[in-house]
Design an enzyme around this catalytic site. Structure first.
Site, short mmCIF file in Angstrom:
data_model
loop_
_atom_site.label_atom_id
_atom_site.label_comp_id
_atom_site.label_asym_id
_atom_site.label_seq_id
_atom_site.Cartn_x
_atom_site.Cartn_y
_atom_site.Cartn_z
N ASP A 13 0.82 -1.22 0.00
CA ASP A 13 0.00 0.00 0.00
C ASP A 13 0.85 1.27 0.00
O ASP A 13 0.43 2.32 0.49
CB ASP A 13 -0.95 0.03 1.21
CG ASP A 13 -1.82 -1.20 1.30
OD1 ASP A 13 -2.40 -1.58 0.27
OD2 ASP A 13 -1.93 -1.78 2.40
N GLU A 14 2.06 1.19 -0.57
CA GLU A 14 2.94 2.36 -0.58
C GLU A 14 2.59 3.37 -1.66
O GLU A 14 3.16 4.46 -1.70
CB GLU A 14 4.41 1.94 -0.79
CG GLU A 14 4.98 1.02 0.26
CD GLU A 14 4.87 -0.43 -0.14
OE1 GLU A 14 5.47 -1.27 0.55
OE2 GLU A 14 4.17 -0.72 -1.14
N HIS A 43 -3.71 -2.70 -6.65
CA HIS A 43 -3.09 -1.42 -6.98
C HIS A 43 -4.17 -0.47 -7.46
O HIS A 43 -5.02 -0.85 -8.27
CB HIS A 43 -2.03 -1.60 -8.07
CG HIS A 43 -0.81 -2.31 -7.61
ND1 HIS A 43 0.18 -2.75 -8.47
CD2 HIS A 43 -0.40 -2.67 -6.37
CE1 HIS A 43 1.14 -3.34 -7.77
NE2 HIS A 43 0.80 -3.30 -6.50
N SER A 44 -4.14 0.75 -6.97
CA SER A 44 -5.14 1.75 -7.35
C SER A 44 -4.48 2.93 -8.04
O SER A 44 -3.40 3.36 -7.65
CB SER A 44 -5.89 2.26 -6.11
OG SER A 44 -6.52 1.20 -5.43
N ARG A 141 3.42 -29.46 -6.02
CA ARG A 141 3.25 -29.87 -7.43
C ARG A 141 1.84 -30.40 -7.70
O ARG A 141 1.63 -31.28 -8.54
CB ARG A 141 4.26 -30.95 -7.83
CG ARG A 141 5.67 -30.46 -8.06
CD ARG A 141 6.36 -30.13 -6.79
NE ARG A 141 7.82 -30.31 -6.90
CZ ARG A 141 8.64 -30.13 -5.88
NH1 ARG A 141 8.15 -29.79 -4.69
NH2 ARG A 141 9.93 -30.30 -6.03
#
Length: 339
Positions: A13-14, A43-44, A141
């Site tokens: 959230d940077e 991502h916004s 796997r």
């Protein structure tokens, strides 16, 4: 032309999305590829006042000339993938996107387990997106791959081959990471971490770029770091203090309120070193100094904001190349020519 990797330096959230969106439009990369975990990170970006949030596709979708790729290391949720194709149809992403045929698939059983497992959802505070259980199946796997899902067939490609061919031809490749250094399975606040490593070296491997082909690594830091879910947060401030400062945020994926803290210089330095940062990006400078809102010229920044940037550079030991001063794409100071 180079390859450029963007990763988070804190707990996610940077504001990586806003940095990636700027680079996508300003630098015009031929390929924008997504590495990282999967759909557990959102991502916004704001475009002309409208907010767009993505969890599966690259955040640089608004660059209409770019090929959009999802690397082999990324988990794919077909439901989320097709939702985003529809959600972003005005950007014609359907005709530009490719998924590596080796991506592991998030199934409904993985999401159900993520939501109902008392340890994962209760203690760790996972997003419920199914990424942890899907990665567990991948390690054993047992996970399905994208090539096993008929509906994904039109989008399948060899992402590593595409990217390396593009680099051979001199193209610019922008690679997006997800989450942040403090959530790395290896280097984060274990066990309160995500289900894989999310440092720049792993993000490069996710999309098939070898270490000698990485030219720049931008590590993104927010002026006031935040964290969603449980886990240590050394510089966390009381919720009342966050309210007083107007630092109220909610997670893109979970909708949960984010915990807020003061900038941690020690963590930032360690994060920059392990990620191999060639430059830093600082977001939400306007939250640190309201007078910095919308400023696009470094020389016009107020003194308080400038001193903060200078302190970051001095204590972290890496130059600041990009500074976000507001939510819109144009609210940015680009100092890369000076580095």
């Amino acid at each position: 032309m180079p390859s450029l990797i963007v990763v988070g330096g804190q707990w996610g959230d940077e504001g990586k999305g806003s940095i990636i969106a700027y680079l996508a439009l300003h630098d015009e990369p031929e390929i924008i590829a997504r590495g990282g975990v999967g759909t557990n990170a959102g991502h916004s970006v704001f475009i002309n006042g409208k907010k767009y949030a993505v969890r599966q596709l690259p955040t640089g979708f608004m660059q209409r000339k770019a090929r959009l790729l999802v690397g082999a290391g990324v988990l794919v949720d077909p439901e989320v993938f097709f939702h985003e194709l529809e959600h972003l149809k005005e950007f014609n992403v359907k005709d530009r996107v490719g998924i590596d045929y080796r991506c592991a698939i998030i199934e409904e059983k993985h999401k159900e387990l993520d939501r109902t497992n008392g340890y994962l959802h209760g203690k760790i505070g996972t997003t419920g997106s199914g990424c942890g259980p899907a990665n567990a199946d991948r390690v054993m796997r047992k996970a399905k791959q994208a090539k096993d899902i008929k509906e994904l067939e039109p989008y399948l490609t060899d992402v590593a081959a595409e990217i390396n061919d593009a680099l051979d031809e001199g193209a610019l490749v922008l690679v997006e990471g997800t989450q942040g250094f403090g959530l790395s399975l290896y280097y984060g606040t274990y066990p309160y971490v995500t289900s894989k490593d999310v440092t720049a070296s792993s993000v490069a491997a996710d999309v098939g770029i070898g270490p000698t082909r990485v030219d720049d690594v931008i590590v993104v830091f927010k002026s006031f770091p935040t964290r969603v879910g449980a886990g240590p947060f050394p510089t966390e401030m009381p919720m009342e203090e966050a309210d007083r400062l107007g630092l109220v945020e909610y997670g893109t994926v979970t909708g949960r309120r984010r915990r807020v803290g003061w900038f941690d210089f020690e963590m930032a330095r360690y994060s920059a070193r392990v990620n191999g940062a060639t430059m830093l990006a600082i977001t939400m400078l306007d939250k640190y100094d309201k007078e910095a809102f919308g400023v696009t010229d470094y020389d016009k920044l107020p003194r308080k904001a400038k001193e903060f940037i200078e302190e970051i550079e001095e204590r972290v030991g890496v130059p600041v190349g990009l500074i976000k001063t507001g939510p819109e794409l144009e609210h940015i100071i680009d100092l890369r020519e000076n580095i």
